[in-house]
Motif scaffolding. Sequence first.
Motif, PDB file in Angstrom:
ATOM      1  N   VAL A 207     -19.073  68.178  56.569  1.00  0.00           N
ATOM      2  CA  VAL A 207     -19.185  68.963  55.698  1.00  0.00           C
ATOM      3  C   VAL A 207     -20.622  69.406  55.609  1.00  0.00           C
ATOM      4  CG1 VAL A 207     -17.595  68.225  54.241  1.00  0.00           C
ATOM      5  CG2 VAL A 207     -19.801  67.119  53.736  1.00  0.00           C
ATOM      6  N   ARG A 208     -21.737  68.794  56.395  1.00  0.00           N
ATOM      7  CA  ARG A 208     -23.116  69.117  56.500  1.00  0.00           C
ATOM      8  C   ARG A 208     -23.118  70.283  57.409  1.00  0.00           C
ATOM      9  NH1 ARG A 208     -25.970  63.235  55.822  1.00  0.00           N
ATOM     10  NH2 ARG A 208     -26.077  63.243  53.723  1.00  0.00           N
ATOM     11  N   GLY A 209     -22.188  70.506  58.373  1.00  0.00           N
ATOM     12  CA  GLY A 209     -22.155  71.498  59.531  1.00  0.00           C
ATOM     13  C   GLY A 209     -21.415  72.851  59.025  1.00  0.00           C
ATOM     14  N   GLU A 210     -21.236  73.719  59.770  1.00  0.00           N
ATOM     15  CA  GLU A 210     -20.753  74.941  59.629  1.00  0.00           C
ATOM     16  C   GLU A 210     -19.131  74.842  59.433  1.00  0.00           C
ATOM     17  OE1 GLU A 210     -21.760  78.041  59.338  1.00  0.00           O
ATOM     18  OE2 GLU A 210     -23.833  77.127  59.235  1.00  0.00           O
ATOM     19  N   MET A 211     -18.823  75.499  58.234  1.00  0.00           N
ATOM     20  CA  MET A 211     -17.093  75.284  57.963  1.00  0.00           C
ATOM     21  C   MET A 211     -16.874  76.687  57.394  1.00  0.00           C
ATOM     22  SD  MET A 211     -16.756  71.906  56.334  1.00  0.00           S
ATOM     23  CE  MET A 211     -15.170  71.722  56.345  1.00  0.00           C
ATOM     24  N   THR A 212     -15.689  76.940  57.622  1.00  0.00           N
ATOM     25  CA  THR A 212     -15.163  78.374  57.078  1.00  0.00           C
ATOM     26  C   THR A 212     -14.768  78.008  55.619  1.00  0.00           C
ATOM     27  OG1 THR A 212     -12.521  77.631  57.149  1.00  0.00           O
ATOM     28  CG2 THR A 212     -13.623  78.942  58.835  1.00  0.00           C
ATOM     29  N   ARG A 213     -14.771  78.943  54.465  1.00  0.00           N
ATOM     30  CA  ARG A 213     -14.589  78.830  53.009  1.00  0.00           C
ATOM     31  C   ARG A 213     -13.462  77.826  52.711  1.00  0.00           C
ATOM     32  NH1 ARG A 213     -12.624  81.722  48.918  1.00  0.00           N
ATOM     33  NH2 ARG A 213     -11.811  83.409  50.451  1.00  0.00           N
ATOM     34  N   ASN A 214     -12.377  78.382  53.321  1.00  0.00           N
ATOM     35  CA  ASN A 214     -11.004  77.791  52.928  1.00  0.00           C
ATOM     36  C   ASN A 214     -11.073  76.298  53.715  1.00  0.00           C
ATOM     37  OD1 ASN A 214      -9.710  79.627  51.459  1.00  0.00           O
ATOM     38  ND2 ASN A 214      -8.542  80.229  53.306  1.00  0.00           N
ATOM     39  N   ALA A 215     -11.652  75.927  54.606  1.00  0.00           N
ATOM     40  CA  ALA A 215     -11.531  74.589  54.929  1.00  0.00           C
ATOM     41  C   ALA A 215     -12.547  73.518  54.182  1.00  0.00           C
ATOM     42  CB  ALA A 215     -12.259  74.431  56.726  1.00  0.00           C
ATOM     43  N   ARG A 216     -13.815  74.296  53.666  1.00  0.00           N
ATOM     44  CA  ARG A 216     -14.649  73.561  52.945  1.00  0.00           C
ATOM     45  C   ARG A 216     -13.961  73.388  51.756  1.00  0.00           C
ATOM     46  NH1 ARG A 216     -19.897  72.398  53.404  1.00  0.00           N
ATOM     47  NH2 ARG A 216     -20.123  73.872  55.311  1.00  0.00           N
ATOM     48  N   THR A 217     -13.021  74.049  51.104  1.00  0.00           N
ATOM     49  CA  THR A 217     -12.274  73.773  49.899  1.00  0.00           C
ATOM     50  C   THR A 217     -11.289  72.842  49.879  1.00  0.00           C
ATOM     51  OG1 THR A 217     -12.792  76.245  49.019  1.00  0.00           O
ATOM     52  CG2 THR A 217     -10.953  74.899  47.911  1.00  0.00           C
ATOM     53  N   ALA A 218     -10.503  72.711  51.149  1.00  0.00           N
ATOM     54  CA  ALA A 218      -9.709  71.744  51.348  1.00  0.00           C
ATOM     55  C   ALA A 218     -10.195  70.498  51.657  1.00  0.00           C
ATOM     56  CB  ALA A 218      -8.872  72.137  52.549  1.00  0.00           C
ATOM     57  N   VAL A 219     -11.416  70.372  52.464  1.00  0.00           N
ATOM     58  CA  VAL A 219     -12.199  69.203  52.701  1.00  0.00           C
ATOM     59  C   VAL A 219     -12.764  68.702  51.333  1.00  0.00           C
ATOM     60  CG1 VAL A 219     -13.864  68.009  54.184  1.00  0.00           C
ATOM     61  CG2 VAL A 219     -12.328  69.613  55.073  1.00  0.00           C
ATOM     62  N   GLY A 220     -13.139  69.387  50.625  1.00  0.00           N
ATOM     63  CA  GLY A 220     -13.917  68.953  49.379  1.00  0.00           C
ATOM     64  C   GLY A 220     -12.757  68.349  48.740  1.00  0.00           C
ATOM     65  N   ALA A 221     -11.758  69.065  48.665  1.00  0.00           N
ATOM     66  CA  ALA A 221     -10.525  68.342  47.582  1.00  0.00           C
ATOM     67  C   ALA A 221     -10.351  66.931  48.136  1.00  0.00           C
ATOM     68  CB  ALA A 221      -9.260  69.078  47.379  1.00  0.00           C
ATOM     69  N   MET A 222      -9.988  66.738  49.672  1.00  0.00           N
ATOM     70  CA  MET A 222      -9.812  65.565  50.163  1.00  0.00           C
ATOM     71  C   MET A 222     -10.865  64.413  49.863  1.00  0.00           C
ATOM     72  SD  MET A 222      -9.229  64.922  54.321  1.00  0.00           S
ATOM     73  CE  MET A 222     -10.772  64.817  54.895  1.00  0.00           C
ATOM     74  N   VAL A 223     -12.183  65.105  49.953  1.00  0.00           N
ATOM     75  CA  VAL A 223     -13.268  63.954  49.673  1.00  0.00           C
ATOM     76  C   VAL A 223     -13.155  63.446  48.411  1.00  0.00           C
ATOM     77  CG1 VAL A 223     -15.673  63.593  49.740  1.00  0.00           C
ATOM     78  CG2 VAL A 223     -14.770  64.910  51.542  1.00  0.00           C
ATOM     79  N   THR A 224     -12.748  64.223  47.433  1.00  0.00           N
ATOM     80  CA  THR A 224     -12.683  63.740  46.040  1.00  0.00           C
ATOM     81  C   THR A 224     -11.817  62.739  46.083  1.00  0.00           C
ATOM     82  OG1 THR A 224     -13.230  65.916  45.253  1.00  0.00           O
ATOM     83  CG2 THR A 224     -12.235  64.393  43.609  1.00  0.00           C
ATOM     84  N   LEU A 225     -10.607  62.727  46.746  1.00  0.00           N
ATOM     85  CA  LEU A 225      -9.696  61.967  46.711  1.00  0.00           C
ATOM     86  C   LEU A 225      -9.904  60.625  47.536  1.00  0.00           C
ATOM     87  CD1 LEU A 225      -6.293  63.936  47.109  1.00  0.00           C
ATOM     88  CD2 LEU A 225      -7.011  62.272  45.277  1.00  0.00           C
ATOM     89  N   ASP A 226     -10.835  60.743  48.755  1.00  0.00           N
ATOM     90  CA  ASP A 226     -11.248  59.780  49.513  1.00  0.00           C
ATOM     91  C   ASP A 226     -12.187  58.790  48.736  1.00  0.00           C
ATOM     92  OD1 ASP A 226      -9.761  60.503  51.702  1.00  0.00           O
ATOM     93  OD2 ASP A 226     -11.608  61.317  52.604  1.00  0.00           O
ATOM     94  N   VAL A 227     -12.938  59.335  48.222  1.00  0.00           N
ATOM     95  CA  VAL A 227     -14.019  58.653  47.133  1.00  0.00           C
ATOM     96  C   VAL A 227     -13.271  57.945  45.946  1.00  0.00           C
ATOM     97  CG1 VAL A 227     -15.970  58.743  45.344  1.00  0.00           C
ATOM     98  CG2 VAL A 227     -15.996  60.248  47.379  1.00  0.00           C
ATOM     99  N   HIS A 228     -12.049  58.134  45.560  1.00  0.00           N
ATOM    100  CA  HIS A 228     -11.172  57.437  44.445  1.00  0.00           C
ATOM    101  C   HIS A 228     -10.585  56.402  45.529  1.00  0.00           C
ATOM    102  CE1 HIS A 228      -8.584  56.608  41.214  1.00  0.00           C
ATOM    103  NE2 HIS A 228      -7.553  57.053  42.083  1.00  0.00           N
ATOM    104  N   SER A 229     -10.020  56.753  46.438  1.00  0.00           N
ATOM    105  CA  SER A 229      -9.257  55.810  47.334  1.00  0.00           C
ATOM    106  C   SER A 229     -10.203  54.667  47.697  1.00  0.00           C
ATOM    107  CB  SER A 229      -8.631  56.314  48.670  1.00  0.00           C
ATOM    108  OG  SER A 229      -7.590  57.454  48.112  1.00  0.00           O
ATOM    109  N   ARG A 230     -11.613  54.897  47.999  1.00  0.00           N
ATOM    110  CA  ARG A 230     -12.240  53.853  48.586  1.00  0.00           C
ATOM    111  C   ARG A 230     -12.653  53.221  47.363  1.00  0.00           C
ATOM    112  NH1 ARG A 230     -18.375  55.946  48.598  1.00  0.00           N
ATOM    113  NH2 ARG A 230     -17.700  55.753  46.322  1.00  0.00           N
TER     114      ARG A 230
END
Length: 241
Positions: A207-230
């Motif tokens: 996420v610190r690199g270059e990403m498309t807007r949609n990819a960043r939105t999707a990955v952002g949602a995934m990271v939120t769940l990843d943090v919860h799961s961790r």
Amino acid sequence: EYMEKVSEDTHGLAIAAIPQIVENMTEANNTLEKVQKGLKDYLETKRLYFPRFFFLNDADLLSILAETKDPTLVQPHIGKAFEGIGTVIFNKEATIIQGMISPEGENVNFFRECDVDSPANKGNVEKWLLEVEEIHFDTLRLRGHESNGDYAAKPRPEWCVEWPGQIVILTSCLVWTTETYEALKRQKVKEHSKHLHDQLSDIIVLVRGEMTRNARTAVGAMVTLDVHSRDIVDEYVDNKV
């Protein structure tokens, strides 16, 4: 006709001179009530056939049902019936629906096309919308299945930017549930916790690199769940589960 007569009279008293006006207006009101009841019953049958029409008001639904000759005029109302779909993708002739586009612009092609001009669908908006709904569900099931296989074949940071957002979250949750179950079963929760921390570190680099807007939105949602799961698995470790 009555209003024209009244508007010609500056005092507005001309209406009193119109013969049978009370009877005629009463009859008109009764007729209007019959028309409105008939219309309501008609719209009810359409809503029962395609229940997503219940999300639309009468005016929008009438607008959709009136556009039998040009299916593309249904586009402005698609988002009210399907929350995750902004528009659908028509071919040049506007006879085939080939995919769907989210309000954010995420494009998903259907695994099979919907022919709105087929004998079964022609002139019946509710029929081809019902088919679109079925293809929509089946497409997401298929894409989910394909994503599950792709997850195992690629590094996670590469996999998560190549699939639609909802599919990314679906596969991610499935994998976490499976891996956590196996970790509990084999009493390797600490190792699983380290694996989740490493996964999250890899995504942070992404996420610190270059990403498309949609990819960043999707990955952002995934990271939120990843943090919860961790955090859940860390809690297992702390409590010696």
